[in-house]
Design an enzyme around this catalytic site. Sequence first.
Site, PDB file in Angstrom:
ATOM      1  N   GLU A 273       0.838  -1.201   0.000  1.00 44.60           N
ATOM      2  CA  GLU A 273       0.000   0.000   0.000  1.00 44.60           C
ATOM      3  C   GLU A 273       0.868   1.245   0.000  1.00 44.60           C
ATOM      4  O   GLU A 273       1.660   1.469   0.922  1.00 44.60           O
ATOM      5  CB  GLU A 273      -0.927   0.018   1.218  1.00 44.60           C
ATOM      6  CG  GLU A 273      -1.797   1.268   1.253  1.00 44.60           C
ATOM      7  CD  GLU A 273      -2.648   1.367   2.501  1.00 44.60           C
ATOM      8  OE1 GLU A 273      -3.280   2.427   2.701  1.00 44.60           O
ATOM      9  OE2 GLU A 273      -2.657   0.404   3.280  1.00 44.60           O
ATOM     10  N   LYS A 405      -7.692 -15.495  16.266  1.00 39.44           N
ATOM     11  CA  LYS A 405      -7.936 -15.107  14.870  1.00 39.44           C
ATOM     12  C   LYS A 405      -9.384 -14.706  14.609  1.00 39.44           C
ATOM     13  O   LYS A 405      -9.896 -14.869  13.499  1.00 39.44           O
ATOM     14  CB  LYS A 405      -7.530 -16.237  13.909  1.00 39.44           C
ATOM     15  CG  LYS A 405      -6.051 -16.606  13.990  1.00 39.44           C
ATOM     16  CD  LYS A 405      -5.724 -17.742  13.027  1.00 39.44           C
ATOM     17  CE  LYS A 405      -4.239 -18.048  13.031  1.00 39.44           C
ATOM     18  NZ  LYS A 405      -3.779 -18.632  14.290  1.00 39.44           N
ATOM     19  N   ASP A 481       2.233 -14.365  12.662  1.00 44.23           N
ATOM     20  CA  ASP A 481       1.079 -14.960  11.991  1.00 44.23           C
ATOM     21  C   ASP A 481       0.165 -13.831  11.501  1.00 44.23           C
ATOM     22  O   ASP A 481      -0.445 -13.137  12.317  1.00 44.23           O
ATOM     23  CB  ASP A 481       0.317 -15.852  12.974  1.00 44.23           C
ATOM     24  CG  ASP A 481      -0.788 -16.652  12.286  1.00 44.23           C
ATOM     25  OD1 ASP A 481      -1.192 -16.262  11.173  1.00 44.23           O
ATOM     26  OD2 ASP A 481      -1.238 -17.649  12.861  1.00 44.23           O
ATOM     27  N   HIS A 579      -2.713  10.159  -1.358  1.00 45.47           N
ATOM     28  CA  HIS A 579      -2.912   8.853  -1.985  1.00 45.47           C
ATOM     29  C   HIS A 579      -2.875   8.951  -3.508  1.00 45.47           C
ATOM     30  O   HIS A 579      -2.420   8.023  -4.177  1.00 45.47           O
ATOM     31  CB  HIS A 579      -4.235   8.229  -1.519  1.00 45.47           C
ATOM     32  CG  HIS A 579      -4.107   7.454  -0.253  1.00 45.47           C
ATOM     33  ND1 HIS A 579      -3.842   6.109  -0.241  1.00 45.47           N
ATOM     34  CD2 HIS A 579      -4.176   7.838   1.054  1.00 45.47           C
ATOM     35  CE1 HIS A 579      -3.765   5.684   1.009  1.00 45.47           C
ATOM     36  NE2 HIS A 579      -3.972   6.723   1.818  1.00 45.47           N
TER      37      HIS A 579
END
Length: 594
Positions: A273, A405, A481, A579
């Site tokens: 990004e 998670k 992770d 951006h």
Amino acid sequence: MDVRRRSTRSQTGGHQHQHNLNNDGPMKSVDLKQQRKMISSPRASDALPLPLYLTNGIFFTLFFTVAYYLLARWREKIRSSTPLHVVTFPEIIAIFSLIASFIYLLGFFGIDFVQSFIFRASNEAWDVEDDEAEFIIGEDTRRGVCAEVITCGLPPKKPVFIESKVSPVEIMHTLSSEEDEEVIKMVVQGKTPSYSLEAKLGDCKRAASIRREALQRVTGRSLGGLPLEGFDYEAILGQCCEMPVGYVQIPVGIAGPLLLDGREFMVPMATTEGCLVASSNRGCKAIYASGGAMSVLLKDGMTRAPVVRFATATRAAELKFYLEDPANFDTLACVFNRSSRFGRLQRIQCNMAGKNLFMRFTCSTGDAMGMNMVSKGVQNVLDFLPNDFPDMDVIGISGNFCSDKKPSAVNWIEGRGKSVVCEAIIKEDVVRNVLKTTVPALVELNMVKNLTGSAVAGALGGFNAHASNIVSAVFIATGQDPAQNIESSHCITMMEAVNDGKDLHVSVTMPSIEVGTVGGGTQLASQSACLNLLGVKGASMEEPGNNSRLLATIVAGSVLAGELSLMSAIAAGQLVKSHMKYNRSSKDVTKMGS
């Protein structure tokens, strides 16, 4: 390499042709299967001076003859009360012959038996359908047979390996390619499972290459843009990724220096990004110019919550009271801790749903993230409890009360992994000159956006601008992770005007940062290098857990920098402009496609 298939249509012509070749230089042809044996591996029989059948016959006869002779002699000595250790010269010769023949038979058949397994796979790859194919070995590829092939216009049909021009390495590379082709066909046909390639081949890189080619043939789609070379596939075997076919390249940028608790850190961020690293870097600059940030570790404990069931809710409640009774904690902790020297049980929290009991175990895990560690400890307890509760039915070692998670209120309230709060006071001139906004504007935006807006959305742990952006980037760079970004990004960002409204107090509170510096992806070369950059690689030599705790505070400090910069960009109306500048490609996509 010049190659052809030797024709056998005319024996006379063939002999004359061989004679002509011998005039230019010595050449000989060897049977394909014999050549295959010579290249693949030496046999035990290669060193024998006599024919194999004759040598085996001699040693078999010798072994059984001397064995019978010695048994007969020892039986006579027993009958005549003669000591067995008193031996004659013929008996010494017989014993020596017995030992020699036994060593020969054991060595010969033992070596041949082992080699039959080692080279079976490679020998099968050499099988050919046409028994007329031969290796033609010569000295010069520019003359003789190859020249005549060109002259006669005969197309080459079979590979020919030229001894004087091809090294053994090249021969074995060609053979390996032929073997690979056979394995690829077996995978495509479903005869060889793709997941078993590493175990069957003993070469992780080769297994990945074969699996990749088989996948392309089955799907009919190319993986040409996915890199294969330059990666250590041995490092991920059994711990990081199964059935690999390549690896994805993610650029790593550096934000910093981040001045945190009096130390400077250059923070690696793996992301695709645009603006993210630049924005975080600006936040680090603002924090540095204001004297740095401070962090506090509130909790450190990984959780696992199994679920068990009883016949009645009353019986489930009895186990709940037993587990939460302080008098039983030492016994349970002893059982839990015996599987690891780092895992130490901290507490057990129980919740019921009818006759189902959910038990949330929390333990310290040293420098590891600790999921496997706490799971082993929980299994120890589950094996121990049936002594007092034989009617307990274990439904699963994880009942989602952990919670791993997934966004959950229990992690938001109770914490999981490392709970950290990080704060900084940004000076008024830094807010104005570096962040290009004002303190009142930031305070108002944070109240309306991060607090009120998130409440309107019904957010769970999402009272922030983009904490998961920074968490994900640091996680990927340091081998964490990525899926645990979900609970690790639980964050509430607070902003308040201080020092008579001149300066800005900004803080992030993150109750469940789940990180480790040993195990999993942290052992890979790239991720290990990023951990080394931060000074938290591996286990702490001073005190177990120091490195992982420091990494958690660095994550929180990086989130603080990212929150500060993004909120300033929104307050100053620069978000879209930045951006459009950094997160849009100026390349002509139509030309790239062509």
